[in-house]
Design a protein around this motif. Structure first.
Motif, PDB file in Angstrom:
ATOM      1  N   UNK A  19      -0.923  -0.906  -4.498  1.00  0.00           N
ATOM      2  CA  UNK A  19      -2.194  -0.254  -4.187  1.00  0.00           C
ATOM      3  C   UNK A  19      -1.894   1.165  -3.716  1.00  0.00           C
ATOM      4  N   UNK A  20      -2.255   2.125  -4.553  1.00  0.00           N
ATOM      5  CA  UNK A  20      -1.999   3.528  -4.233  1.00  0.00           C
ATOM      6  C   UNK A  20      -3.277   4.106  -3.626  1.00  0.00           C
ATOM      7  N   UNK A  21      -3.125   4.798  -2.506  1.00  0.00           N
ATOM      8  CA  UNK A  21      -4.288   5.345  -1.817  1.00  0.00           C
ATOM      9  C   UNK A  21      -4.082   6.829  -1.532  1.00  0.00           C
ATOM     10  N   UNK A  22      -5.162   7.563  -1.672  1.00  0.00           N
ATOM     11  CA  UNK A  22      -5.195   8.982  -1.306  1.00  0.00           C
ATOM     12  C   UNK A  22      -6.328   9.122  -0.301  1.00  0.00           C
ATOM     13  N   UNK A  31       0.863  -1.178   0.000  1.00  0.00           N
ATOM     14  CA  UNK A  31       0.000   0.000   0.000  1.00  0.00           C
ATOM     15  C   UNK A  31       0.898   1.226   0.000  1.00  0.00           C
ATOM     16  N   UNK A  32       0.645   2.127  -0.952  1.00  0.00           N
ATOM     17  CA  UNK A  32       1.455   3.334  -1.068  1.00  0.00           C
ATOM     18  C   UNK A  32       0.534   4.554  -0.981  1.00  0.00           C
ATOM     19  N   UNK A  91      -3.030  12.627  -8.869  1.00  0.00           N
ATOM     20  CA  UNK A  91      -1.920  11.905  -8.236  1.00  0.00           C
ATOM     21  C   UNK A  91      -1.862  10.469  -8.755  1.00  0.00           C
ATOM     22  N   UNK A  92      -3.009   9.817  -8.851  1.00  0.00           N
ATOM     23  CA  UNK A  92      -3.048   8.447  -9.354  1.00  0.00           C
ATOM     24  C   UNK A  92      -2.555   8.385 -10.797  1.00  0.00           C
ATOM     25  N   UNK A  93      -2.997   9.353 -11.605  1.00  0.00           N
ATOM     26  CA  UNK A  93      -2.571   9.386 -13.013  1.00  0.00           C
ATOM     27  C   UNK A  93      -1.054   9.503 -13.118  1.00  0.00           C
ATOM     28  N   UNK A  94      -0.476  10.346 -12.284  1.00  0.00           N
ATOM     29  CA  UNK A  94       0.976  10.562 -12.305  1.00  0.00           C
ATOM     30  C   UNK A  94       1.720   9.288 -11.921  1.00  0.00           C
ATOM     31  N   UNK A  95       1.278   8.649 -10.836  1.00  0.00           N
ATOM     32  CA  UNK A  95       1.920   7.412 -10.379  1.00  0.00           C
ATOM     33  C   UNK A  95       1.751   6.326 -11.441  1.00  0.00           C
ATOM     34  N   UNK A  98      -5.804   1.891  -7.580  1.00  0.00           N
ATOM     35  CA  UNK A  98      -5.851   3.134  -6.808  1.00  0.00           C
ATOM     36  C   UNK A  98      -7.223   3.296  -6.181  1.00  0.00           C
ATOM     37  N   UNK A  99      -7.217   3.942  -5.040  1.00  0.00           N
ATOM     38  CA  UNK A  99      -8.480   4.144  -4.330  1.00  0.00           C
ATOM     39  C   UNK A  99      -8.425   5.416  -3.505  1.00  0.00           C
TER      40      UNK A  99
END
Length: 150
Positions: free
Chosen positions: A43-46, A9-10, A70-74, A87-88
């Protein structure tokens, strides 16, 4: 043998942070020869921090758009290396608690992020997100190194 970062998880705090975090994370999944660990689950989370009854500084819609950026960039950077991400956007008054709950739901092998903001001692004293993650996690927390500025 499983890796510490098999299911990671990032959390990201915005588009610039997403790019910096990926660049710090990249050497852990892409070897110098270009070999990519495509078995890693990312798994990228904001977390949209809610004010808990007080008026929010920015609208939820604005923060959701910021999260998508942010998700698009990652995803763009990871995709260039042949990696896929999930992403979530999550919501809550305690950012660290939301991240920990998300990691628990996913049975993540670790939580990885780059340190940003205030210094370590001030963060430990004031109880920021970083400290809360380090002190309350029931799984490894990896603080990715960032390049030092001159």
């Amino acid at each position: 043998m499983s890796s510490l970062l098999d299911r990671v998880v990032i959390p990201v705090a915005g588009p610039e942070d997403a790019a910096n975090t990926y660049e710090s994370f990249r050497p852990r999944v892409v070897d110098p020869d270009g070999t990519v660990d495509t078995d890693v689950e990312i798994y990228v989370v904001y977390v949209v921090k809610k004010a808990g009854g007080a008026p929010d500084i920015a609208s939820v819609e604005q923060r959701e758009e910021y999260a998508r950026d942010a998700f698009d960039r990652f995803e763009m950077l990871a995709g260039a290396d042949g990696l896929e991400i999930e992403s979530e956007i999550r919501y809550g008054t305690d950012v660290a608690e939301v991240i920990l709950e998300y990691a628990d739901e996913l049975d993540a092998s670790a939580i990885a992020f780059t340190s940003r903001g205030t210094g370590t001692w001030l963060n430990l004293i004031t109880g920021g997100v970083r400290s809360s993650l380090l002190l309350n996690a029931d799984r490894p927390v990896v603080v990715l190194p960032t390049e030092m500025e001159d």
